[in-house]
Motif scaffolding. Structure first.
Motif, PDB file in Angstrom:
ATOM      1  N   UNK A 194      48.302  53.101  42.128  1.00 22.30           N
ATOM      2  CA  UNK A 194      48.333  52.038  43.148  1.00 22.30           C
ATOM      3  C   UNK A 194      48.337  52.675  44.541  1.00 22.30           C
ATOM      4  N   UNK A 195      47.655  52.070  45.510  1.00 20.48           N
ATOM      5  CA  UNK A 195      47.679  52.661  46.854  1.00 20.48           C
ATOM      6  C   UNK A 195      49.076  52.638  47.486  1.00 20.48           C
ATOM      7  N   UNK A 196      49.855  51.626  47.116  1.00 25.11           N
ATOM      8  CA  UNK A 196      51.182  51.480  47.736  1.00 25.11           C
ATOM      9  C   UNK A 196      52.222  51.165  46.671  1.00 25.11           C
ATOM     10  N   UNK A 197      53.368  51.813  46.839  1.00 29.04           N
ATOM     11  CA  UNK A 197      54.511  51.502  45.977  1.00 29.04           C
ATOM     12  C   UNK A 197      55.675  51.164  46.899  1.00 29.04           C
ATOM     13  N   UNK A 198      56.377  50.111  46.570  1.00 32.30           N
ATOM     14  CA  UNK A 198      57.500  49.673  47.407  1.00 32.30           C
ATOM     15  C   UNK A 198      58.785  49.741  46.596  1.00 32.30           C
ATOM     16  N   UNK A 199      59.771  50.446  47.111  1.00 31.52           N
ATOM     17  CA  UNK A 199      61.076  50.463  46.453  1.00 31.52           C
ATOM     18  C   UNK A 199      62.025  49.609  47.281  1.00 31.52           C
ATOM     19  N   UNK A 200      62.444  48.510  46.684  1.00 28.47           N
ATOM     20  CA  UNK A 200      63.316  47.549  47.370  1.00 28.47           C
ATOM     21  C   UNK A 200      64.769  47.930  47.067  1.00 28.47           C
ATOM     22  N   UNK A 201      65.540  48.150  48.121  1.00 30.85           N
ATOM     23  CA  UNK A 201      66.911  48.631  47.951  1.00 30.85           C
ATOM     24  C   UNK A 201      67.926  47.645  48.514  1.00 30.85           C
ATOM     25  N   UNK A 202      68.975  47.421  47.746  1.00 30.18           N
ATOM     26  CA  UNK A 202      70.127  46.673  48.266  1.00 30.18           C
ATOM     27  C   UNK A 202      70.778  47.564  49.315  1.00 30.18           C
ATOM     28  N   UNK A 203      70.977  47.041  50.514  1.00 33.31           N
ATOM     29  CA  UNK A 203      71.416  47.902  51.621  1.00 33.31           C
ATOM     30  C   UNK A 203      72.554  47.251  52.416  1.00 33.31           C
ATOM     31  N   UNK A 204      73.769  47.778  52.205  1.00 34.13           N
ATOM     32  CA  UNK A 204      74.882  47.377  53.081  1.00 34.13           C
ATOM     33  C   UNK A 204      75.200  48.500  54.069  1.00 34.13           C
ATOM     34  N   UNK A 205      74.396  49.573  54.031  1.00 37.75           N
ATOM     35  CA  UNK A 205      74.628  50.711  54.924  1.00 37.75           C
ATOM     36  C   UNK A 205      74.375  50.307  56.386  1.00 37.75           C
ATOM     37  N   UNK A 206      73.154  49.801  56.627  1.00 36.28           N
ATOM     38  CA  UNK A 206      72.779  49.472  58.010  1.00 36.28           C
ATOM     39  C   UNK A 206      73.761  48.477  58.625  1.00 36.28           C
ATOM     40  N   UNK A 207      74.119  47.445  57.852  1.00 41.29           N
ATOM     41  CA  UNK A 207      75.052  46.428  58.368  1.00 41.29           C
ATOM     42  C   UNK A 207      76.415  47.061  58.672  1.00 41.29           C
ATOM     43  N   UNK A 208      76.856  47.978  57.790  1.00 36.99           N
ATOM     44  CA  UNK A 208      78.155  48.628  58.001  1.00 36.99           C
ATOM     45  C   UNK A 208      78.140  49.504  59.249  1.00 36.99           C
ATOM     46  N   UNK A 209      77.034  50.220  59.454  1.00 36.22           N
ATOM     47  CA  UNK A 209      76.917  51.069  60.653  1.00 36.22           C
ATOM     48  C   UNK A 209      76.960  50.192  61.910  1.00 36.22           C
ATOM     49  N   UNK A 210      76.265  49.082  61.841  1.00 39.07           N
ATOM     50  CA  UNK A 210      76.250  48.141  62.973  1.00 39.07           C
ATOM     51  C   UNK A 210      77.681  47.648  63.255  1.00 39.07           C
ATOM     52  N   UNK A 211      78.396  47.271  62.192  1.00 38.64           N
ATOM     53  CA  UNK A 211      79.771  46.781  62.369  1.00 38.64           C
ATOM     54  C   UNK A 211      80.631  47.842  63.057  1.00 38.64           C
ATOM     55  N   UNK A 212      80.548  49.085  62.535  1.00 39.19           N
ATOM     56  CA  UNK A 212      81.386  50.155  63.074  1.00 39.19           C
ATOM     57  C   UNK A 212      81.058  50.410  64.544  1.00 39.19           C
TER      58      UNK A 212
END
Ligand SMILES: Cc1cc2nc3c(=O)[nH]c(=O)nc-3n(C[C@H](O)[C@H](O)[C@H](O)COP(=O)(O)O)c2cc1C
Length: 246
Positions: free
Chosen positions: A69-87
């Protein structure tokens, strides 16, 4: 509604690339999916580089779609970005727990499926790879996923180079319940699965797998108790590694 009625999974793709502008539009528009607290608890790793696909392929049992396939997408559950924003905003995040993983996973799958529906509407073909949750450590290492980021779904995308027959579905009465859950009698099961079990391709499947019933292909060959238990343990360990479980 019509293109959803006509859809099928595509596992063979033309060599043609997906125009970056089209892919970006689809990825952006999918962001309109419902999301918990409007937090968008997901990240998507876009893989186009053949050497990255090669590294990821074994974790997906070398299913050919990964490298073709030309493109593969890995969809990740992400609470990292939100946590960094909170901090960074004097807020104390409390998302190192299983509930937060579930919330982020739900967000991620809603986003992923919205992307797939939009992509198919534009004439692209997609295939989900369930292998994403079988060996998560390889994906975590290869994709450099930080704490509170877990891979939950992978989709290969490209222009279709096949038009397979549409697989069957159970009749609606098999999964819709009015007001309360109505459990199944043996006669219900016989009726609801009769069409699936009567299909020549499924009968052939039973024959070549040397099982007595179609159900036994799932329990004894495709999704066995032993494999399910082993991969559950691996995924739970990865959830600990990523900080979602203590
Ligand atoms: C969670 C999930 C995991 C899947 N994993 C795979 C996979 O690893 N390989 C594959 O070829 N298809 C995979 N599929 C595609 C299914 O086999 C396919 O959706 C199903 O057979 C019904 O076919 P249809 O989508 O053409 O209607 C997956 C689908 C889902 C939703």
């Amino acid at each position: 509604m019509e293109y959803v009625k006509q859809r099928r999974t595509i596992r063979k793709y033309q060599a043609r690339d997906i125009e970056p502008a089209l892919l970006n539009e689809l990825l952006e528009t999918a962001g309109r999916a419902s999301t918990m607290g409007n937090l968008q608890l997901y990240s998507v790793i876009v893989t186009r580089d053949p050497s990255m696909k090669k590294q990821l392929a074994p974790a997906h049992f070398n299913q050919p779609m990964v490298t073709e396939a030309p493109v593969m997408l890995t969809f990740c559950a992400d609470f990292h970005r939100t946590s960094v924003w909170c901090e960074q905003r004097k807020a104390t995040p409390g998302y190192e727990n299983f509930l937060s993983f579930l919330n982020a996973s739900i967000d991620t799958l809603l986003y992923a499926q919205t992307f797939c529906t939009l992509a198919e509407e534009k004439g692209l073909g997609i295939c989900y790879l369930g292998t994403t949750i079988y060996q998560p450590d390889v994906l975590i290492d290869t994709l450099k996923l930080p704490q509170l980021v877990m891979p939950v779904a992978t989709v290969t995308v490209g222009y279709p180079d096949e038009h397979p027959d549409q697989p069957d579905r159970l009749p609606m009465e098999a999964f819709i319940h009015d007001e309360t859950y109505h459990d199944y009698t043996p006669a219900d099961i016989d009726r609801l699965y009769a069409y699936k079990e009567s299909l020549p391709e499924n009968k052939h499947f039973v024959e070549i797998n040397h099982t007595e019933t179609l159900a036994q292909i799932f329990t004894d060959i495709r999704y066995t108790k032993k494999d399910n238990e082993a991969m559950s343990a691996t995924y739970l360990a990865a959830l600990k590694r990523q900080g979602f479980l203590k």
